[in-house]
Scaffold this active site. Structure first.
Site, PDB file in Angstrom:
ATOM      1  N   THR A  64      -5.898   7.909   6.974  1.00 46.92           N
ATOM      2  CA  THR A  64      -6.382   7.889   5.873  1.00 46.92           C
ATOM      3  C   THR A  64      -6.281   6.526   5.241  1.00 46.92           C
ATOM      4  OG1 THR A  64      -4.056   8.122   4.721  1.00 46.92           O
ATOM      5  CG2 THR A  64      -5.549  10.270   5.307  1.00 46.92           C
ATOM      6  N   THR A  65      -5.980   5.322   5.851  1.00 48.32           N
ATOM      7  CA  THR A  65      -6.108   4.089   5.466  1.00 48.32           C
ATOM      8  C   THR A  65      -7.336   3.342   6.372  1.00 48.32           C
ATOM      9  OG1 THR A  65      -4.342   3.168   6.514  1.00 48.32           O
ATOM     10  CG2 THR A  65      -3.881   3.895   4.355  1.00 48.32           C
ATOM     11  N   HIS A 104       2.956   8.791  -0.046  1.00 45.58           N
ATOM     12  CA  HIS A 104       1.568   8.630  -1.007  1.00 45.58           C
ATOM     13  C   HIS A 104       1.671   9.681  -2.121  1.00 45.58           C
ATOM     14  CE1 HIS A 104      -1.098   6.957   2.128  1.00 45.58           C
ATOM     15  NE2 HIS A 104      -0.497   7.865   3.262  1.00 45.58           N
ATOM     16  N   HIS A 130       5.831   7.474   6.232  1.00 45.04           N
ATOM     17  CA  HIS A 130       5.518   6.687   4.873  1.00 45.04           C
ATOM     18  C   HIS A 130       4.842   7.701   3.666  1.00 45.04           C
ATOM     19  CE1 HIS A 130       1.646   6.728   6.870  1.00 45.04           C
ATOM     20  NE2 HIS A 130       1.166   6.871   5.921  1.00 45.04           N
ATOM     21  N   HIS A 137       0.882  -1.032  -0.061  1.00 42.79           N
ATOM     22  CA  HIS A 137       0.195  -0.034   0.142  1.00 42.79           C
ATOM     23  C   HIS A 137       0.753   1.231   0.105  1.00 42.79           C
ATOM     24  CE1 HIS A 137      -3.457  -2.571   0.610  1.00 42.79           C
ATOM     25  NE2 HIS A 137      -3.176  -2.798   1.787  1.00 42.79           N
ATOM     26  N   HIS A 192       3.832  11.260   5.337  1.00 39.65           N
ATOM     27  CA  HIS A 192       3.185  11.157   6.557  1.00 39.65           C
ATOM     28  C   HIS A 192       4.129  10.782   7.736  1.00 39.65           C
ATOM     29  CE1 HIS A 192      -1.251  11.108   4.663  1.00 39.65           C
ATOM     30  NE2 HIS A 192      -0.443  12.447   4.548  1.00 39.65           N
TER      31      HIS A 192
END
Length: 246
Positions: A197-198, A113, A111, A84, A130
């Site tokens: 957000t996941t 995005h 991590h 992810h 993030h």
């Protein structure tokens, strides 16, 4: 209520590296963000939550926010491709912290995005980092750093050099990096109440978005995109009356 929300977010955070490989949520097809809330009873907040992230930052309320106090000295030790995102893990005894409203929050992981999840006046940035923290009571705070396409980012290369290209792979970071170099010099920011957000999209998360972006090269962005094989950003969510302060 805030305590229970914080504990739920912490539980999701602590479980993510272990469970994420088996999870059937994704960013495409039947597992894409618009379906998250129906995939699992534990993900209902993704569909029904009223304080979801990310958001579009547009109208803001000007106040007197304290400067963001960061204390990053250790740096990450491993890099994980969990299917992810690309996630950097720190040692369990890390001293990397931020201070919010006088309370220290310890860095758990960070991590990426691409493109960005939060938008500013409707604009997506090329990538968003993030930095996920928690305090002694289990409350979660996430600091977001935006990247726009431009000059190569030297510090990012230290991570990208060992980036696992396949899901469920972990690599040791061989070159010591300075996490402070992945923060803008000017750390002014926007702040709002949001969520992970996941899935499970737990709420009660303090969200901080730094105003000034860094850069990364087109090659660096392409390497991340190749490892992910797809965009990994959740669409922006309704504010539902929330106020963004700066």
């Amino acid at each position: 209520m805030k305590t229970s929300l914080g504990k739920a977010a912490l539980l999701a955070l602590s479980m993510m590296p272990v469970t994420v490989f088996a999870s059937h949520w994704s960013y495409e097809g039947e597992g894409s963000p618009e379906h998250w809330g129906a995939l699992n009873e534990e993900y209902k907040t993704c569909q029904n939550g009223m304080n979801q992230s990310p958001i579009n930052i547009d109208a803001t309320f000007k106040t007197h926010l304290s400067p963001l106090d960061t204390h990053y000295i250790d740096g990450p030790i491993t890099l994980i491709n969990n299917g992810h995102t690309i996630q950097a893990a720190l040692k369990t005894t890390t001293a990397d912290t931020i201070t919010i409203d006088g309370t220290p929050f310890i860095l758990q992981q960070f991590h990426f995005h691409a493109p960005s999840e939060n938008t500013v006046h409707g604009k997506h940035y090329a990538m968003e980092m993030h930095l996920v923290h928690k305090n002694a009571k289990g409350a979660v705070a996430v600091v977001a750093v935006m990247f726009e396409q431009g000059a190569e980012n030297t510090e990012l290369n230290k991570l990208w050099a060992t980036m696992p290209e396949q899901a469920e792979q972990t690599a040791k970071i061989v070159t010591q990096m300075d996490l402070n170099a992945l923060l803008p010099i000017d750390k002014t920011y926007w702040r709002f109440s949001g969520s992970l957000t996941t899935p499970p999209c737990s709420e009660g998360v303090t969200r901080i978005v730094l105003k000034h972006p860094l850069t990364l090269s087109s090659a660096q962005l392409a390497k991340f995109s190749h490892a992910m094989h797809h965009d990994n950003n959740r669409p922006v969510q309704p504010l539902n009356g929330r106020v963004v302060i700066e």
